[in-house]
Design a protein around this motif. Structure first.
Motif, PDB file in Angstrom:
ATOM      1  N   HIS A   1       0.191  24.879  -6.321  1.00 54.29           N
ATOM      2  CA  HIS A   1       0.369  24.144  -7.386  1.00 54.29           C
ATOM      3  C   HIS A   1      -1.124  23.592  -7.399  1.00 54.29           C
ATOM      4  O   HIS A   1      -1.294  22.299  -7.274  1.00 54.29           O
ATOM      5  CB  HIS A   1       1.527  23.157  -7.113  1.00 54.29           C
ATOM      6  CG  HIS A   1       2.721  23.854  -7.124  1.00 54.29           C
ATOM      7  ND1 HIS A   1       3.379  24.444  -7.966  1.00 54.29           N
ATOM      8  CD2 HIS A   1       3.348  23.925  -6.033  1.00 54.29           C
ATOM      9  CE1 HIS A   1       4.717  24.852  -7.685  1.00 54.29           C
ATOM     10  NE2 HIS A   1       4.633  24.570  -6.271  1.00 54.29           N
TER      11      HIS A   1
ATOM     12  N   THR B   1       8.940  14.148  -9.733  1.00 53.53           N
ATOM     13  CA  THR B   1       8.928  15.137  -8.673  1.00 53.53           C
ATOM     14  C   THR B   1       9.183  14.326  -7.292  1.00 53.53           C
ATOM     15  O   THR B   1       9.422  14.849  -6.538  1.00 53.53           O
ATOM     16  CB  THR B   1       7.276  15.678  -8.435  1.00 53.53           C
ATOM     17  OG1 THR B   1       6.394  14.416  -8.355  1.00 53.53           O
ATOM     18  CG2 THR B   1       6.750  16.500  -9.596  1.00 53.53           C
TER      19      THR B   1
ATOM     20  N   LYS C   1      12.139  19.525 -11.292  1.00 52.34           N
ATOM     21  CA  LYS C   1      10.873  19.415 -10.681  1.00 52.34           C
ATOM     22  C   LYS C   1      10.874  18.399  -9.145  1.00 52.34           C
ATOM     23  O   LYS C   1      10.142  18.334  -8.437  1.00 52.34           O
ATOM     24  CB  LYS C   1       9.643  18.913 -11.164  1.00 52.34           C
ATOM     25  CG  LYS C   1       9.255  19.862 -12.494  1.00 52.34           C
ATOM     26  CD  LYS C   1       7.946  19.183 -13.178  1.00 52.34           C
ATOM     27  CE  LYS C   1       7.545  20.074 -14.245  1.00 52.34           C
ATOM     28  NZ  LYS C   1       6.354  19.318 -15.019  1.00 52.34           N
TER      29      LYS C   1
END
Length: 369
Positions: free
Chosen positions: A65, A161, A208
């Motif tokens: 990522h 997240t 996420k």
């Protein structure tokens, strides 16, 4: 964890005061014998509860990522005074320590939401307690509904997240009695964790959300207050009252908004900006630090703050300050973790970590003075 400890024998060569400082900088337990503190530091540096050393270098997981954005929701627990903040943080692909850039850069975390709320709108503390007494106790189903809708709203609005939740204690101030309201907040905290864990496992391909973290408020307070300087350039005493500690954290947040060089977040538009405005209005009106800064002409009260009617209801500041500082402390702990891991691989790890501790002491003063 044994493998981690075997690679960090140099920890045992640090003085007790240095181990304490390192533990505070990492957000782990800092009291007890040297062995206890070393074990806590090793556990914090361990990649996972299983101690799987293959994940020791976090770069392997973040490389998938590159330059991803983290959405952090930090919750200061309460029923009538629950507060939360949402921070957007740009993460570099090489290590987590890029999450919180150096003071003075423009690439700071962005505060997108900052709010204090009553999870049961319309209920006052007294009325709620009276209703509870008539019903023979609180209704778990009512709290469960509030927890579910609060979490659902957070997930939809901010797509987090990471969610950080203030860990509750059943006793405050060393007292033997446990207040009913304290029990309710603790139960509500457990419900938030249960709902989040369930949703994370059931919707792992739809969310996420990577981690749900329980954070000790004592460790957060210690990180910001221990050994640091007040905004008045006075040393914060090692023993302060709960009220003094709350005010000191409020002062840290307010001062960071005033001083561009020590700013810790960028304020987003809309709700977060409105909260910052009301936060500063009350701070100017109530804080001795604000009054001292004005006397020395280091800052001036804004026109909106000066003209705010005294009768206007103002928000509690300590809850808002706590949720924001909790998120920033957690980010700093992750940064320090990665830096310590890197230092441990140096040719002379003991020298590297000693220099690191000196740098950390200086950087914390930049944020709080």
């Amino acid at each position: 964890m044994a493998a981690i400890r075997n690679g960090m024998e140099w920890l045992g060569q640090l003085r007790a005061s240095q181990l304490h400082q390192l533990a505070v900088a990492l957000g782990c337990a800092c009291s007890g014998s040297k062995k206890v503190i070393v074990d806590g530091i090793c556990q914090t540096l361990s990649p996972a509860p299983s101690g799987d050393c293959r994940a020791f270098n976090r770069s392997s997981s973040t490389s998938r990522h590159p330059r991803r954005q983290l959405s952090i929701v930090s919750i200061d627990m309460g029923i009538q005074n629950l507060a939360y903040a949402n921070l957007l943080v740009r993460q570099a692909s090489d290590r987590f320590s890029q999450n919180l850039p150096s003071v003075g850069t423009t690439n700071l975390p962005v505060l997108k939401a900052w709010e204090r709320l009553n999870v049961f709108p319309g209920d006052s503390h007294d009325n709620s307690m009276k209703k509870s007494a008539k019903l023979g106790g609180y209704l778990p189903s009512r709290y469960a509904d509030a927890a579910y809708y609060f979490i659902s709203d957070i997930l939809v609005k901010y797509d987090p997240t990471h969610i950080l939740i203030e860990q509750q204690r059943f006793r405050s101030g060393g007292g033997s009695a446990v207040a009913e309201w304290t029990l309710r907040v603790g139960v509500f905290e457990g419900m938030l964790h249960a709902i989040l864990q369930t949703l994370q496992k059931e919707r792992k391909d739809e969310t996420k959300l990577e981690a749900i973290v329980s954070i000790s408020p004592a460790r957060t307070a210690r990180f910001w207050l221990e050994g640091s300087q007040r905004l008045t350039s006075q040393i914060v005493p090692s023993k302060i009252t709960g009220r003094e500690g709350k005010q000191a954290k409020v002062d840290i947040v307010a001062k960071s908004f005033l001083d561009g060089e020590s700013r810790m977040v960028e304020i987003g538009k809309g709700q977060a900006k409105a909260t910052e405005t009301t936060f500063m209005e009350k701070w100017y009106a109530t804080s001795m630090v604000a009054k001292e800064l004005q006397r020395h002409k280091r800052t001036t009260r804004s026109e909106s703050a000066a003209t705010t009617p005294k009768t206007q209801k103002q928000p509690k500041l300590d809850d808002l300050a706590d949720c924001l500082l909790q998120a920033l402390a957690w980010l700093k702990w992750q940064n320090t973790r990665d830096l310590v891991i890197r230092d441990s691989r140096a040719d002379d790890p003991l020298d590297a970590i000693r220099k690191r501790l000196e740098e950390l002491a200086g950087s914390k003063n930049e944020l709080t003075v």
